[in-house]
Design an enzyme around this catalytic site. Structure first.
Site, short mmCIF file in Angstrom:
data_model
loop_
_atom_site.label_atom_id
_atom_site.label_comp_id
_atom_site.label_asym_id
_atom_site.label_seq_id
_atom_site.Cartn_x
_atom_site.Cartn_y
_atom_site.Cartn_z
NE ARG A 1 0.35 18.84 54.04
CZ ARG A 1 0.07 18.53 52.77
NH1 ARG A 1 1.01 18.61 51.85
NH2 ARG A 1 -1.14 18.16 52.43
CG HIS B 1 -4.23 14.01 53.82
ND1 HIS B 1 -4.59 15.26 54.30
CD2 HIS B 1 -3.79 14.21 52.54
CE1 HIS B 1 -4.37 16.16 53.36
NE2 HIS B 1 -3.90 15.56 52.29
CD GLN C 1 -7.03 14.35 49.21
OE1 GLN C 1 -6.22 15.25 49.23
NE2 GLN C 1 -7.91 14.21 48.24
CG ASP D 1 -1.06 8.91 48.05
OD1 ASP D 1 -0.70 9.77 47.22
OD2 ASP D 1 -0.96 9.07 49.28
CB CYS E 1 -4.85 12.57 47.71
SG CYS E 1 -3.15 11.96 47.84
NE ARG F 1 -7.90 18.53 50.78
CZ ARG F 1 -6.57 18.57 50.98
NH1 ARG F 1 -5.76 18.00 50.10
NH2 ARG F 1 -6.05 19.15 52.05
N1 CP Z 1 -3.57 16.18 48.32
C1 CP Z 1 -2.82 17.09 48.99
O1 CP Z 1 -2.89 17.19 50.23
O2 CP Z 1 -2.07 17.86 48.20
P1 CP Z 1 -0.94 18.90 48.68
O3 CP Z 1 0.20 18.10 49.24
O4 CP Z 1 -0.59 19.65 47.44
O5 CP Z 1 -1.52 19.78 49.75
N1 NVA Z 2 0.82 10.17 50.94
C1 NVA Z 2 1.22 11.44 50.42
C2 NVA Z 2 0.06 12.37 50.35
C3 NVA Z 2 0.35 13.73 49.79
C4 NVA Z 2 -0.85 14.62 49.75
C5 NVA Z 2 2.32 12.03 51.29
O1 NVA Z 2 2.22 11.95 52.52
O2 NVA Z 2 3.31 12.54 50.74
#
Ligand code: CP
Ligand code: NVA
Length: 307
Positions: A109, A136, A139, A227, A266, A294
């Site tokens: 990540r 992502h 997701q 989101d 998400c 997930r």
């Molecule tokens: N939706 C998602 O990726 O959640 P987290 O940021 O908690 O991993």
């Molecule tokens: N768009 C959000 C998604 C989190 C899972 C972010 O990048 O913070």
């Protein structure tokens, strides 16, 4: 002269646009099969280890990958940027080379998609995208699973995205092209997805439309997705709140979609910002199944990449 066959590289899971429909369908079938408990070889990753590298916080991604690996018979090693030498300037390339000597796969990540691509370039084991500033994909695999559990095959079924044209929206665009469903995105002018992504979607024959009017986007939709208004790494919080207010998913906007439309997000969510509590906690919401999926979708991805 007999030429040696070139060894195939690692099976990365970087982005949905890198896959054809057949492979995406295979991954989704695996996810559904894991969820049903119907995969014959139950511990396909026995003896294997996944390194999980987090440059940013996570709840779902971290727990679902860790539990998923354990359920597949494998182990995980967790690294955060600040607690590893990455935080002291060791390069991604060197990190990739070293981790590849210890583990069988790496999930990252990152705040910079460039880091993901560097990692994939230098790793000799599969690399999985656990969210970047641009996309992502894990997701969206879970989201497609969730849609199809509730409403059948997504191909040809209209989906509406409301709000920020962010990383999650980008993966939805890629999925719309690859799995052939219409996607209408209503975003403020300054927060629309990248123009190149829309050009790519059109050049691939996708049915992806950008608009500013949320009412137009949700008309006839089987699913409304949104989101957070401020993603990790975004700075202009106040301006975003002002721009995104008209894109809130609430009872009025939900009533303009198809009667049995579902709501997806998400997570994490901010109630009364991008979605009202009444909708996210109401009967049309699929968010808890979405979060659960997930785990199952990623077990499909992990098994495909690493076994
Ligand atoms: N939706 C998602 O990726 O959640 P987290 O940021 O908690 O991993
Ligand atoms: N768009 C959000 C998604 C989190 C899972 C972010 O990048 O913070």
């Amino acid at each position: 002269m007999i030429r040696k066959k070139k060894k195939a590289g690692p099976k990365h899971f970087l982005d949905i646009d890198r896959f054809d429909e057949k492979t995406l369908r295979r991954l989704l079938r695996l996810g559904h099969a894991f969820k049903r408990g119907g995969v014959r070889r139950r511990l396909p990753l026995k003896g294997k280890t996944l390194a999980m590298v987090f440059e940013q916080p996570s709840t779902r991604t971290r727990v679902s990958f860790e539990v998923g690996m354990s359920q597949l018979g494998g182990d995980v090693v967790l690294l955060s940027e600040s607690e590893s030498q990455l935080g002291r300037g060791e390069t991604i390339a060197d990190t990739a080379r070293v981790l590849s000597r210890y583990v069988d796969g790496i999930m990252l990540r990152t705040k910079s998609s460039e880091n993901l691509h560097q990692l994939a370039q230098h790793a000799t084991v599969p690399v999985i995208n656990g969210l970047t500033d641009l996309t992502h994909p894990c997701q969206i695999m879970a989201d497609i699973m969730t849609f199809e559990e509730r409403k059948g095959l997504i191909t040809g079924r209209p989906v509406a995205w409301l709000g920020d044209g962010n990383n999650v929206a980008a993966s939805w665009i890629q999925a719309a092209v690859k799995l052939r469903f219409p996607l209408r995105l209503a975003c403020p002018d300054s927060l629309q997805p990248k123009a190149e992504l829309i050009e790519w979607a059109n050049s691939e024959g996708g049915d992806v439309t950008l608009m500013e009017d949320p009412d137009e986007a949700v008309n006839g939709a089987d699913c409304i997705v949104t989101d957070v208004w401020v993603s990790m790494g975004d700075r202009d919080k106040r301006q975003r709140h002002n721009l995104l207010q008209p894109y809130q998913v609430n009872r009025r906007i939900m009533s303009r979609a198809n009667e049995d439309a579902i709501f997806m997000h998400c997570l994490p969510a901010h109630r009364e910002e991008e979605v009202t509590a009444e909708i996210i906690d109401g009967p049309q919401s699929a968010v808890w199944d979405e979060a659960e999926n997930r785990l199952h979708a990623q077990k499909g991805v992990l098994a495909w990449c690493m076994s």
